[in-house]
Design a protein around this motif. Structure first.
Motif, short mmCIF file in Angstrom:
data_model
loop_
_atom_site.label_atom_id
_atom_site.label_comp_id
_atom_site.label_asym_id
_atom_site.label_seq_id
_atom_site.Cartn_x
_atom_site.Cartn_y
_atom_site.Cartn_z
N PHE A 155 0.79 -1.17 0.10
CA PHE A 155 0.15 0.11 -0.07
C PHE A 155 0.76 1.27 0.04
N ARG A 156 1.97 1.31 0.71
CA ARG A 156 2.72 2.33 0.87
C ARG A 156 3.54 2.55 -0.39
N ASP A 157 3.91 1.57 -1.29
CA ASP A 157 4.81 1.38 -2.54
C ASP A 157 3.54 2.14 -3.47
N SER A 158 2.39 1.73 -3.60
CA SER A 158 1.44 2.21 -4.36
C SER A 158 1.16 3.83 -4.02
N GLN A 159 0.92 4.02 -2.87
CA GLN A 159 0.93 5.48 -2.10
C GLN A 159 2.02 6.16 -2.98
N SER A 160 3.42 5.77 -2.74
CA SER A 160 4.25 6.43 -3.28
C SER A 160 4.33 6.85 -4.87
N ARG A 161 3.89 5.64 -5.48
CA ARG A 161 3.57 5.88 -7.16
C ARG A 161 2.58 6.81 -7.56
N ILE A 162 1.61 6.88 -6.78
CA ILE A 162 0.48 7.85 -7.02
C ILE A 162 1.05 9.36 -6.51
N HIS A 163 1.69 9.42 -5.51
CA HIS A 163 2.30 10.79 -5.11
C HIS A 163 3.09 11.34 -6.27
N SER A 164 4.13 10.36 -6.86
CA SER A 164 4.94 10.83 -7.80
C SER A 164 4.19 10.97 -9.11
N MET A 165 3.05 10.56 -9.43
CA MET A 165 2.24 11.06 -10.49
C MET A 165 1.51 12.34 -10.09
N ALA A 166 1.00 12.46 -8.89
CA ALA A 166 0.54 13.67 -8.70
C ALA A 166 1.57 14.87 -8.64
N LEU A 167 2.72 14.69 -8.61
CA LEU A 167 3.91 15.70 -8.49
C LEU A 167 3.88 16.19 -9.97
N VAL A 168 3.57 15.33 -10.90
CA VAL A 168 3.50 15.86 -12.11
C VAL A 168 2.63 16.62 -12.64
N HIS A 169 1.49 16.23 -12.08
CA HIS A 169 0.18 17.17 -12.45
C HIS A 169 0.39 18.62 -11.57
N GLU A 170 0.64 18.33 -10.39
CA GLU A 170 1.06 19.69 -9.54
C GLU A 170 2.10 20.53 -10.56
N ALA A 171 3.21 19.93 -11.05
CA ALA A 171 4.08 20.84 -11.95
C ALA A 171 3.46 21.26 -13.01
N LEU A 172 2.57 20.60 -13.66
CA LEU A 172 1.83 21.21 -14.89
C LEU A 172 1.16 22.41 -14.42
N TYR A 173 0.34 22.27 -13.42
CA TYR A 173 -0.60 23.30 -12.98
C TYR A 173 0.06 24.34 -12.43
N ALA A 174 1.21 24.39 -11.78
CA ALA A 174 1.94 25.47 -11.51
C ALA A 174 2.81 26.21 -12.66
#
Length: 193
Positions: free
Chosen positions: A144-163
């Motif tokens: 679950f923590r591994d999956s959470q880290s992967r999802i967080h890394s994908m969210a970082l891309v979208h956060e960077a694109l938003y900013a």
């Protein structure tokens, strides 16, 4: 004035130089739009009428009536040409502005999509975190923590694109630094450069 005043003496021979004024009219249409084209055409017409009545320029004939009819045909052609040119330029500028406005609107919508995707990924990450906390099995909690880290890394891309000011690119240096911080925090890694 050069074409219709009889100066210099070479123009007194009535050489056909009448269309030398057309580039000036087109330039005024390009630079100042329809009002500039009309003002330049009016000024050129006034000078041409004065010069033709004085017997100068390419339209001067023995009969002032014939000369003015020829001049009127000439001025109609060059004025219509410059007005059509100004109209096409104005339409092109309106289209370009509409295209820029549409592009700005699409960029705002795309940023909103990236923001919403990032928020949805954060919800999924939070659910995985809750599930890992209540998981009785250590192996399942790690997954679950591994999956959470992967999802967080994908969210970082979208956060960077938003900013990002340009939705087609992100600041790679900042993204990699943030990703390294996430990896370091998730796995307790050492110093990362």
């Amino acid at each position: 004035i050069f074409m219709f005043s009889g100066w210099p003496n070479v123009l007194q021979k009535n050489y056909p130089l009448s269309y030398l004024g057309l580039p000036l009219l087109l330039w005024s249409a390009f630079r100042f739009g329809r009002r500039g084209a009309m003002t330049a055409a009016f000024a050129m017409s006034a000078i041409a009428i004065w010069g033709t009545l004085q017997g100068y320029g390419p339209f001067a004939t023995e009969s002032s009536n014939d000369a003015l009819i020829l001049l009127q045909g000439f001025m109609a052609v060059v004025t219509l040409t410059s007005l059509v040119f100004a109209g096409v330029l104005a339409e092109r500028q309106r289209d370009a502005e509409a295209l820029r406005a549409s592009l700005r609107e699409k960029e705002v919508l795309l940023k909103e999509v990236h923001h919403r995707v990032k928020n949805n990924l954060q919800v999924i990450s939070s659910l995985l975190s809750l599930q890992s906390d209540v998981s009785p099995n250590d192996e399942a909690a790690r997954m679950f923590r591994d999956s959470q880290s992967r999802i967080h890394s994908m969210a970082l891309v979208h956060e960077a694109l938003y900013a990002s000011p340009d939705v087609a690119q992100i600041d790679m240096r900042r993204y990699v630094q943030r990703l390294a911080e996430v990896v370091q925090a998730a796995y307790g890694a050492g110093h990362i450069e």
